[in-house]
Design a protein around this motif. Structure first.
Motif, PDB file in Angstrom:
ATOM      1  N   GLU A 236       0.824  -1.205   0.000  1.00 51.64           N
ATOM      2  CA  GLU A 236       0.000   0.000   0.000  1.00 51.64           C
ATOM      3  C   GLU A 236       0.854   1.248   0.000  1.00 51.64           C
ATOM      4  O   GLU A 236       1.928   1.287   0.591  1.00 51.64           O
ATOM      5  CB  GLU A 236      -0.919   0.012   1.219  1.00 51.64           C
TER       6      GLU A 236
ATOM      7  N   PRO B  90     -14.132   5.930  -1.422  1.00 54.73           N
ATOM      8  CA  PRO B  90     -13.613   4.566  -1.269  1.00 54.73           C
ATOM      9  C   PRO B  90     -14.496   3.725  -0.365  1.00 54.73           C
ATOM     10  O   PRO B  90     -15.278   4.235   0.435  1.00 54.73           O
ATOM     11  CB  PRO B  90     -12.235   4.789  -0.640  1.00 54.73           C
TER      12      PRO B  90
ATOM     13  N   TRP C  22     -10.811  -3.003  -2.349  1.00 53.68           N
ATOM     14  CA  TRP C  22     -10.002  -2.285  -3.330  1.00 53.68           C
ATOM     15  C   TRP C  22     -10.824  -2.081  -4.614  1.00 53.68           C
ATOM     16  O   TRP C  22     -11.512  -2.977  -5.081  1.00 53.68           O
ATOM     17  CB  TRP C  22      -8.730  -3.072  -3.668  1.00 53.68           C
TER      18      TRP C  22
ATOM     19  N   LEU D 244      -8.938   2.964  -9.871  1.00 54.40           N
ATOM     20  CA  LEU D 244      -9.120   4.385 -10.161  1.00 54.40           C
ATOM     21  C   LEU D 244      -8.891   4.628 -11.644  1.00 54.40           C
ATOM     22  O   LEU D 244      -7.921   4.126 -12.245  1.00 54.40           O
ATOM     23  CB  LEU D 244      -8.143   5.222  -9.344  1.00 54.40           C
TER      24      LEU D 244
ATOM     25  N   VAL E 253      -9.164  11.014  -4.741  1.00 46.75           N
ATOM     26  CA  VAL E 253      -9.708  10.321  -3.553  1.00 46.75           C
ATOM     27  C   VAL E 253      -9.617  11.248  -2.355  1.00 46.75           C
ATOM     28  O   VAL E 253      -8.778  12.153  -2.326  1.00 46.75           O
ATOM     29  CB  VAL E 253      -8.934   9.018  -3.286  1.00 46.75           C
TER      30      VAL E 253
ATOM     31  N   SER F  80      -7.303   8.230   2.504  1.00 49.52           N
ATOM     32  CA  SER F  80      -7.579   6.974   1.838  1.00 49.52           C
ATOM     33  C   SER F  80      -6.281   6.231   1.555  1.00 49.52           C
ATOM     34  O   SER F  80      -5.205   6.827   1.456  1.00 49.52           O
ATOM     35  CB  SER F  80      -8.336   7.213   0.529  1.00 49.52           C
TER      36      SER F  80
ATOM     37  N   VAL G  25      -4.126   4.196  -1.112  1.00 47.85           N
ATOM     38  CA  VAL G  25      -3.998   4.034  -2.573  1.00 47.85           C
ATOM     39  C   VAL G  25      -2.749   3.203  -2.840  1.00 47.85           C
ATOM     40  O   VAL G  25      -1.712   3.382  -2.193  1.00 47.85           O
ATOM     41  CB  VAL G  25      -3.893   5.384  -3.290  1.00 47.85           C
TER      42      VAL G  25
ATOM     43  N   ARG H 150      -4.018   2.114 -10.690  1.00 43.88           N
ATOM     44  CA  ARG H 150      -4.129   2.570  -9.310  1.00 43.88           C
ATOM     45  C   ARG H 150      -5.380   1.976  -8.666  1.00 43.88           C
ATOM     46  O   ARG H 150      -6.413   1.917  -9.302  1.00 43.88           O
ATOM     47  CB  ARG H 150      -4.202   4.097  -9.225  1.00 43.88           C
ATOM     48  N   GLU H 151      -5.269   1.604  -7.380  1.00 46.47           N
ATOM     49  CA  GLU H 151      -6.398   1.040  -6.642  1.00 46.47           C
ATOM     50  C   GLU H 151      -6.528   1.768  -5.310  1.00 46.47           C
ATOM     51  O   GLU H 151      -5.519   2.189  -4.721  1.00 46.47           O
ATOM     52  CB  GLU H 151      -6.193  -0.464  -6.410  1.00 46.47           C
ATOM     53  N   VAL H 152      -7.727   1.913  -4.832  1.00 48.52           N
ATOM     54  CA  VAL H 152      -7.995   2.685  -3.602  1.00 48.52           C
ATOM     55  C   VAL H 152      -8.997   1.945  -2.720  1.00 48.52           C
ATOM     56  O   VAL H 152      -9.854   1.211  -3.229  1.00 48.52           O
ATOM     57  CB  VAL H 152      -8.531   4.092  -3.938  1.00 48.52           C
TER      58      VAL H 152
END
Length: 445
Positions: free
Chosen positions: A49, A64, A68, A71, A77, A81, A83, A92-94
């Motif tokens: 992370e 969020p 996961w 984005l 975001v 959060s 990311v 990218r993931e959040v």
């Protein structure tokens, strides 16, 4: 050798291409900043992370969740959060941050959902209701004006009575010809409560209340007799000033007269209470009691009582009188006497109680109380017999029924003591009675 060189060159080429790909991704997403992990290593895996800093610009903000989610380019975001950059997919993931996750509990969600269901009409109605409640006219209608409250409080202050005023009002009502018997009984009950205070009892005498009480003792209504005796006994208890006034007013003769006549048990119980209170720790009253044939009246009452209630009260009263005189005499042996103590010793010396008890036959009367089945009655009889032993010892030794009663009671109470010891009571009530029996038998040897 040539083959190894070719393989190394190929690996280097692949690594260079991979780094260029990463550089292009990072350069393309200018809003993403990769932060080192707490242990100092840079994120290099799909599960590591990172935190992202978002430029202050007009971007689409993604809310969020706990899971996961990917984005899209141009999306931002909220602060706090989590990311990450998935190096396998390049996306990218959040998801929601840990602190936000703690706050976003199930209860909070439900509350938010409920609050979110409030309609604008409901808000308008609530605001309207609030304005109505804050209306000055509406508030004033619910409460009394301050001037009116002050006026009522001033009137209440005028109605507050002292004990002296209350007693005066009660005596006036008692003397009124319009008062009924029920009202007078209620008045006597209130007076009995008030005279427990020493000053109130003395004030009642100075107002003439003692004479009204004595008149109540002479009443033909047994309820007035009973209540009057109760008030008198409470007034003279531990109150020498009232005791003197009562004796001088003839209260003792009136009480003895009531005891000597045919009266219900309830009346005689209250009259005996008043007599005992009048005699307690007061040799002046005891001397008058003996001179007016008090012991003779009590002996007749003792013989007539079959239940033992009056007998027990009489024996207890005699025991108290004997013990008081004995204690005063013993105190004079060890203490430096002051003038008041010498006067008390002198007054008790004029009370010929022992001679009167012997003459009136109390040495043979008190043992009869041992025939009762009540443990309390027997205990009080044994204590009185021990107190009377110095003057009655010869008669005790000649009383075969007394000797037999003591032997029987000793065996009975020793068995009870064994029962007490079984349940863990080594020094119980029955053991105390056995000690009294042994002490009396020892004196009679």
């Amino acid at each position: 050798m040539q083959l190894m060189t070719s393989c190394a060159a190929g690996a280097a080429l692949l690594l260079l291409l991979h780094c260029c790909q990463i550089a292009s991704i990072v350069g393309h997403e200018s809003a993403l900043t990769v932060v080192k992990n707490p242990d100092g290593r840079e994120g290099g895996g799909a599960d590591e992370e990172t935190e992202v800093a978002v430029d202050e610009e007009d971007l689409e903000v993604v809310q969020p969740t706990e899971d996961w989610q990917t984005l899209k380019p141009g999306q931002a975001v909220p602060a706090g959060s989590h990311v990450r950059l998935n190096l396998q997919t390049g996306q990218r993931e959040v998801r929601i941050g840990k602190e936000q996750l703690k706050y976003w509990t199930q209860e909070h969600r439900e509350t938010e959902e409920i609050q979110s269901t409030i309609s604008p009409d409901d808000l308008k109605w609530a605001m309207k209701k609030m304005k109505e409640e804050l209306n000055p006219d509406s508030v004033a209608s619910k409460y009394r004006p301050l001037d009116e409250l002050k006026r009522d409080l001033a009137q209440l202050d005028l109605l507050v009575e002292t004990d002296v005023q209350i007693m005066k009002r009660l005596l006036d009502q008692f003397n009124s010809s319009n008062s009924t018997t029920e009202q007078r009984l209620s008045i006597l009950l209130e007076l009995e409560y008030l005279v427990h205070q020493v000053d109130n009892a003395q004030t009642l005498c100075s107002m003439g209340g003692l004479q009204l009480i004595l008149e109540g003792l002479n009443s033909t209504d047994i309820r007035l007799q009973e209540s009057s005796a109760f008030v008198l006994g409470s007034a003279v208890s531990s109150n020498p000033v009232v005791q003197v006034k009562a004796v001088e007013s003839g209260a003792l003769q009136t009480l003895l007269t009531v005891l000597a006549t045919a009266q219900p048990l309830r009346v005689k119980k209250k009259v005996l209470f008043a007599v005992a209170a009048l005699l307690r720790n007061f040799p002046y009253s005891q001397r008058h009691f003996l001179s007016h044939g008090g012991l003779q009246v009590l002996s007749e009452l003792f013989k007539a009582d079959g239940g033992g209630v009056l007998r027990t009260r009489i024996v207890t009263m005699l025991y108290d009188m004997i013990s008081e005189k004995e204690l005063i005499s013993q105190a004079g042996l060890d203490l430096v006497l002051d003038a008041s103590h010498e006067e008390r010793v002198h007054q008790y010396s004029q009370v010929s109680l022992q001679g009167e008890l012997l003459e009136k036959g109390w040495c043979s009367l008190v043992p009869q109380l041992l025939e009762s089945t009540e443990h309390d009655y027997r205990e009080k009889a044994l204590r009185a017999l021990l107190a009377m032993a110095p003057m009655c010892l010869d008669q005790y030794r000649l009383d075969s029924s007394l000797l037999g009663s003591l032997l029987s009671l000793r065996d009975q109470y020793q068995e009870m003591v064994q029962s007490e010891m079984i349940v863990g009571e080594e020094n119980g009530y029955f053991a105390e009675i056995v000690e009294l029996i042994h002490a009396l038998q020892f004196k009679m040897k």
